[in-house]
Design a protein around this motif. Structure first.
Motif, mmCIF file in Angstrom:
data_model
loop_
_atom_site.group_PDB
_atom_site.id
_atom_site.type_symbol
_atom_site.label_atom_id
_atom_site.label_comp_id
_atom_site.label_asym_id
_atom_site.label_seq_id
_atom_site.Cartn_x
_atom_site.Cartn_y
_atom_site.Cartn_z
ATOM 1 N N LEU A 197 0.820 -1.211 0.000
ATOM 2 C CA LEU A 197 0.000 0.000 0.000
ATOM 3 C C LEU A 197 0.857 1.265 0.000
ATOM 4 O O LEU A 197 0.512 2.260 -0.655
ATOM 5 C CB LEU A 197 -0.950 0.016 1.204
ATOM 6 C CG LEU A 197 -2.076 -1.003 1.177
ATOM 7 C CD1 LEU A 197 -2.835 -1.008 2.494
ATOM 8 C CD2 LEU A 197 -3.027 -0.725 0.020
ATOM 9 N N ILE A 198 1.970 1.237 0.716
ATOM 10 C CA ILE A 198 2.831 2.416 0.808
ATOM 11 C C ILE A 198 3.728 2.569 -0.422
ATOM 12 O O ILE A 198 3.911 3.674 -0.932
ATOM 13 C CB ILE A 198 3.698 2.368 2.090
ATOM 14 C CG1 ILE A 198 2.811 2.523 3.328
ATOM 15 C CG2 ILE A 198 4.775 3.448 2.070
ATOM 16 C CD1 ILE A 198 3.542 2.306 4.638
ATOM 17 N N HIS A 199 4.288 1.469 -0.904
ATOM 18 C CA HIS A 199 5.332 1.548 -1.926
ATOM 19 C C HIS A 199 4.909 1.149 -3.337
ATOM 20 O O HIS A 199 5.428 1.693 -4.305
ATOM 21 C CB HIS A 199 6.523 0.671 -1.524
ATOM 22 C CG HIS A 199 7.193 1.105 -0.272
ATOM 23 N ND1 HIS A 199 8.039 2.187 -0.211
ATOM 24 C CD2 HIS A 199 7.140 0.614 0.984
ATOM 25 C CE1 HIS A 199 8.476 2.338 1.018
ATOM 26 N NE2 HIS A 199 7.940 1.398 1.774
ATOM 27 N N ALA A 200 4.020 0.202 -3.470
ATOM 28 C CA ALA A 200 3.769 -0.373 -4.793
ATOM 29 C C ALA A 200 2.766 0.413 -5.626
ATOM 30 O O ALA A 200 2.812 0.349 -6.857
ATOM 31 C CB ALA A 200 3.293 -1.821 -4.646
ATOM 32 N N TYR A 201 1.866 1.121 -4.972
ATOM 33 C CA TYR A 201 0.783 1.768 -5.701
ATOM 34 C C TYR A 201 0.629 3.220 -5.287
ATOM 35 O O TYR A 201 0.787 3.566 -4.124
ATOM 36 C CB TYR A 201 -0.550 1.048 -5.434
ATOM 37 C CG TYR A 201 -0.517 -0.423 -5.765
ATOM 38 C CD1 TYR A 201 -0.593 -0.859 -7.088
ATOM 39 C CD2 TYR A 201 -0.409 -1.380 -4.758
ATOM 40 C CE1 TYR A 201 -0.562 -2.213 -7.394
ATOM 41 C CE2 TYR A 201 -0.381 -2.733 -5.062
ATOM 42 C CZ TYR A 201 -0.452 -3.138 -6.376
ATOM 43 O OH TYR A 201 -0.419 -4.466 -6.676
ATOM 44 N N ASP A 202 0.275 4.053 -6.267
ATOM 45 C CA ASP A 202 -0.132 5.423 -5.969
ATOM 46 C C ASP A 202 -1.612 5.415 -5.628
ATOM 47 O O ASP A 202 -2.322 4.430 -5.862
ATOM 48 C CB ASP A 202 0.143 6.334 -7.172
ATOM 49 C CG ASP A 202 1.628 6.581 -7.387
ATOM 50 O OD1 ASP A 202 2.378 6.629 -6.384
ATOM 51 O OD2 ASP A 202 2.041 6.724 -8.558
ATOM 52 N N LYS A 203 -2.103 6.532 -5.126
ATOM 53 C CA LYS A 203 -3.459 6.614 -4.574
ATOM 54 C C LYS A 203 -4.540 6.061 -5.509
ATOM 55 O O LYS A 203 -5.402 5.319 -5.081
ATOM 56 C CB LYS A 203 -3.771 8.050 -4.192
ATOM 57 C CG LYS A 203 -5.085 8.189 -3.465
ATOM 58 C CD LYS A 203 -5.350 9.600 -3.046
ATOM 59 C CE LYS A 203 -6.615 9.603 -2.213
ATOM 60 N NZ LYS A 203 -7.581 10.532 -2.574
ATOM 61 N N ASP A 204 -4.538 6.409 -6.758
ATOM 62 C CA ASP A 204 -5.618 6.012 -7.662
ATOM 63 C C ASP A 204 -5.277 4.810 -8.539
ATOM 64 O O ASP A 204 -6.037 4.483 -9.458
ATOM 65 C CB ASP A 204 -6.031 7.205 -8.539
ATOM 66 C CG ASP A 204 -6.644 8.326 -7.710
ATOM 67 O OD1 ASP A 204 -7.347 8.013 -6.728
ATOM 68 O OD2 ASP A 204 -6.405 9.504 -8.038
#
Length: 167
Positions: free
Chosen positions: A72-79
């Motif tokens: 959640l913190i590193h692999a993906y941006d918010k959208d």
């Protein structure tokens, strides 16, 4: 720092007893449901519901909670839309736990440092640099297993954990 790392690894030292692995993994997933509800990330868990092993339930919970948090913190941006796939199976005398996301991936030059304490590439967005170090210590010290990471930028990251089955 040494004391902090020791405390983090020791948090997972509960008693070893027979557990259904899928229940511990689901528990970790459900504990982050609030964080995942705002994300466009699907989670697929493939684990035989009858796969029971004698291990440390809190260790399994911590491993997967830290994996989910790290994604959640590193692999993906918010959208971003994404997919996290977990596969757990027994082969010969070993349990194999595979955690894979299809996120940003890890740069080649950072792969050798990801298990180092306090190494993070995303401190400004909540990365502390201890999540993967905790996982590493739990797998190596508590579960007497091994962990490997494979990643390509823009293709995702895969962690493979192997541990022997305890009698």
């Amino acid at each position: 720092i040494r004391i902090f790392k020791h405390i983090c690894a020791d948090e997972s030292r509960d008693e070893s007893y027979p557990i259904f692995l899928v229940k511990s993994i689901n528990h970790a997933f459900l504990s982050l449901l609030h964080d995942l509800k705002d994300a466009n990330i699907k989670v697929e868990i493939s684990c035989d519901k009858e796969l029971q092993v004698n291990t440390y339930p809190d260790a399994i919970y911590q491993i997967f909670r830290n994996f989910f948090t790290n994604s959640l913190i590193h692999a993906y941006d918010k959208d971003d839309e994404g997919l996290i796939v977990i596969k757990v199976f027994m082969e010969e005398d070993k349990i194999h736990m595979i955690y894979e996301d299809d996120g940003k991936g890890i740069k080649k030059e950072n792969l050798s440092k990801i298990f180092d304490p306090f190494f993070t590439t995303n401190r400004e967005n909540g990365g502390s640099g201890i999540g993967l170090n905790i996982i590493y210590n739990i797998v190596i010290k508590n579960l007497k297993g091994k962990i490997e990471c494979f990643s390509k930028v823009n293709e995702g990251t895969k962690f493979i954990i192997q541990m022997k089955i305890k009698e």
